[in-house]
Design a protein around this motif. Structure first.
Motif, mmCIF file in Angstrom:
data_model
loop_
_atom_site.group_PDB
_atom_site.id
_atom_site.type_symbol
_atom_site.label_atom_id
_atom_site.label_comp_id
_atom_site.label_asym_id
_atom_site.label_seq_id
_atom_site.Cartn_x
_atom_site.Cartn_y
_atom_site.Cartn_z
ATOM 1 N N HIS A 104 38.011 31.042 52.914
ATOM 2 C CA HIS A 104 38.340 30.813 51.501
ATOM 3 C C HIS A 104 37.073 30.844 50.648
ATOM 4 N N SER A 105 36.023 30.185 51.090
ATOM 5 C CA SER A 105 34.772 30.141 50.325
ATOM 6 C C SER A 105 34.135 31.526 50.228
ATOM 7 N N ARG A 106 34.165 32.254 51.340
ATOM 8 C CA ARG A 106 33.571 33.604 51.346
ATOM 9 C C ARG A 106 34.314 34.514 50.366
ATOM 10 N N LEU A 107 35.654 34.438 50.373
ATOM 11 C CA LEU A 107 36.456 35.255 49.468
ATOM 12 C C LEU A 107 36.215 34.860 48.015
ATOM 13 N N LEU A 108 36.049 33.574 47.767
ATOM 14 C CA LEU A 108 35.777 33.094 46.414
ATOM 15 C C LEU A 108 34.438 33.647 45.911
ATOM 16 N N ILE A 109 33.421 33.637 46.786
ATOM 17 C CA ILE A 109 32.109 34.173 46.404
ATOM 18 C C ILE A 109 32.228 35.652 46.038
ATOM 19 N N GLU A 110 32.983 36.397 46.842
ATOM 20 C CA GLU A 110 33.168 37.822 46.549
ATOM 21 C C GLU A 110 33.820 38.016 45.186
ATOM 22 N N ARG A 111 34.857 37.234 44.880
ATOM 23 C CA ARG A 111 35.575 37.391 43.615
ATOM 24 C C ARG A 111 34.687 37.037 42.423
ATOM 25 N N VAL A 112 33.821 36.047 42.603
ATOM 26 C CA VAL A 112 32.876 35.701 41.533
ATOM 27 C C VAL A 112 31.927 36.870 41.272
ATOM 28 N N LEU A 113 31.406 37.488 42.346
ATOM 29 C CA LEU A 113 30.495 38.623 42.181
ATOM 30 C C LEU A 113 31.198 39.801 41.502
ATOM 31 N N ILE A 114 32.439 40.064 41.900
ATOM 32 C CA ILE A 114 33.189 41.169 41.285
ATOM 33 C C ILE A 114 33.435 40.870 39.800
ATOM 34 N N ALA A 115 33.786 39.635 39.483
ATOM 35 C CA ALA A 115 34.033 39.257 38.083
ATOM 36 C C ALA A 115 32.772 39.423 37.247
ATOM 37 N N ILE A 116 31.624 39.016 37.805
ATOM 38 C CA ILE A 116 30.356 39.186 37.086
ATOM 39 C C ILE A 116 30.049 40.665 36.899
ATOM 40 N N GLY A 117 30.231 41.450 37.993
ATOM 41 C CA GLY A 117 29.983 42.877 37.908
ATOM 42 C C GLY A 117 30.864 43.563 36.886
ATOM 43 N N ALA A 118 32.130 43.145 36.825
ATOM 44 C CA ALA A 118 33.070 43.754 35.879
ATOM 45 C C ALA A 118 32.721 43.419 34.430
ATOM 46 N N LYS A 119 32.116 42.261 34.219
ATOM 47 C CA LYS A 119 31.683 41.905 32.871
ATOM 48 C C LYS A 119 30.477 42.741 32.428
ATOM 49 N N LEU A 120 29.638 43.105 33.386
ATOM 50 C CA LEU A 120 28.388 43.790 33.060
ATOM 51 C C LEU A 120 28.502 45.310 33.110
ATOM 52 N N PHE A 121 29.226 45.839 34.115
ATOM 53 C CA PHE A 121 29.203 47.268 34.387
ATOM 54 C C PHE A 121 30.540 47.937 34.038
ATOM 55 N N PRO A 122 30.518 49.217 33.695
ATOM 56 C CA PRO A 122 31.771 49.965 33.512
ATOM 57 C C PRO A 122 32.624 49.871 34.772
ATOM 58 N N ASN A 123 33.963 49.714 34.597
ATOM 59 C CA ASN A 123 34.826 49.474 35.751
ATOM 60 C C ASN A 123 36.266 49.796 35.391
#
Length: 315
Positions: free
Chosen positions: A274-293
């Protein structure tokens, strides 16, 4: 004339560089103390013009260590903060009372550059009682002892310190060089980045590696980043498996086939799914805010010219 020591596994100058002294790499340089004692004969070489200025009003100096990595690792120069001190212990001469102490940053660099010495130091540290019963010293285990050479020069009552290689076991002569390299990296996190009271295993982030190296990735429980520098594309992922199992060389990636490099964030073994998946989703959310997606409809902060394109298709 070739001035190298030709004995198996050794690369060592026949003579020290001028005004340097040899230093056996030992446990206190990595663990707990993080210091060395300056040999009294070397201190005497500074002369009375220097030593007579040192007293209880002038006994501590903040310095930079100018450190050169081993020849096999490119002879790169780095600077590290340290302290040279003079103590006033009873029954000890002034000449034998100089110490050079540094912090974790330099200890980590030494551990990376001299992995065999670091692993030997940990073996002696962990097996303290066992080796005491055998009446072994640290250098009774592990084969050749590696050495540095050190120079301390005084200019206007301020010391300058230079440390570089004197003898390092060649990678190919270490027996298991890849194991030593990976093991030392793993143990650095435990013993050099943790407090004495709580040896918590920290996350480790690898350097960028080429795609073909992924077959060597055996650690499990990871966050990873896939990258294509040419097309400026990036992907964030998580896996309970090792990356060699997650991405076997014969298997295509489901949404980013053209990736060329990767970096692994190795999580502590106790990290839950659960924690590992949460970390991944946080990184994707940050990436989506910054980069075209293709995840969010709102405009990203960066564009294709000065940013990366996020290849993840799901939050």
């Amino acid at each position: 004339m070739d001035k190298t020591d030709k004995r198996k596994g050794r690369v060592q100058s026949i003579k020290l560089s001028p005004k340097f002294f040899p230093l056996d790499i030992h446990k206190s340089m990595f663990i707990n103390d993080l210091l060395i004692s300056i040999p009294s004969y070397y201190v005497e070489s500074w002369g009375n013009d220097v030593l007579d200025l040192h007293d209880k009003n002038n006994f501590k100096w903040e310095i930079d260590i100018e450190y050169e990595t081993p020849k096999e690792l490119g002879k790169k120069t780095h600077k590290f903060k340290a302290k040279l001190t003079l103590s006033f212990a009873e029954k000890r001469s002034k000449e034998s009372s100089y110490r050079l102490k540094w912090d974790n940053e330099f200890a980590i660099q030494l551990a990376k550059d001299y992995p065999k010495s670091f692993v030997r130091a940990l073996e002696f540290h962990i097996g303290d009682e066992y080796y005491k019963e055998l009446k072994y010293t640290e250098f009774d285990i592990g084969g050749f002892k590696e050495q540095l050479q050190v120079k301390i020069k005084w200019i206007n009552n301020k010391p300058t310190v230079v440390i570089k290689e004197f003898f390092r076991v060649r990678d190919e002569a270490q027996g298991f060089p890849k194991v030593f390299k990976e093991l030392s990296s793993y143990l650095i996190a435990d013993y050099l980045l943790s407090s004495e009271d709580e040896l918590l295993r920290r996350i480790q982030v690898t350097e960028w590696k080429k795609r073909e190296e992924i077959t060597n990735e055996l650690n499990e429980n990871n966050i990873y980043i896939l990258l294509n520098r040419t097309t400026k594309e990036v992907y964030f992922g998580e896996t309970k498996q090792s990356l060699s199992k997650r991405y076997p060389v014969t298997q295509k990636h489901h949404s980013f086939e053209d990736w060329e490099e990767y970096s692994v964030i190795q999580l502590p073994p106790e990290t839950s799914d659960h924690s590992r998946l949460l970390i991944e989703r946080v990184l994707i959310a940050i990436g989506a805010k910054l980069f075209p997606n293709t995840i969010y409809t709102e405009p990203s902060v960066l564009n294709d010219i000065n940013g990366l394109k996020l290849k993840n298709k799901k939050k």
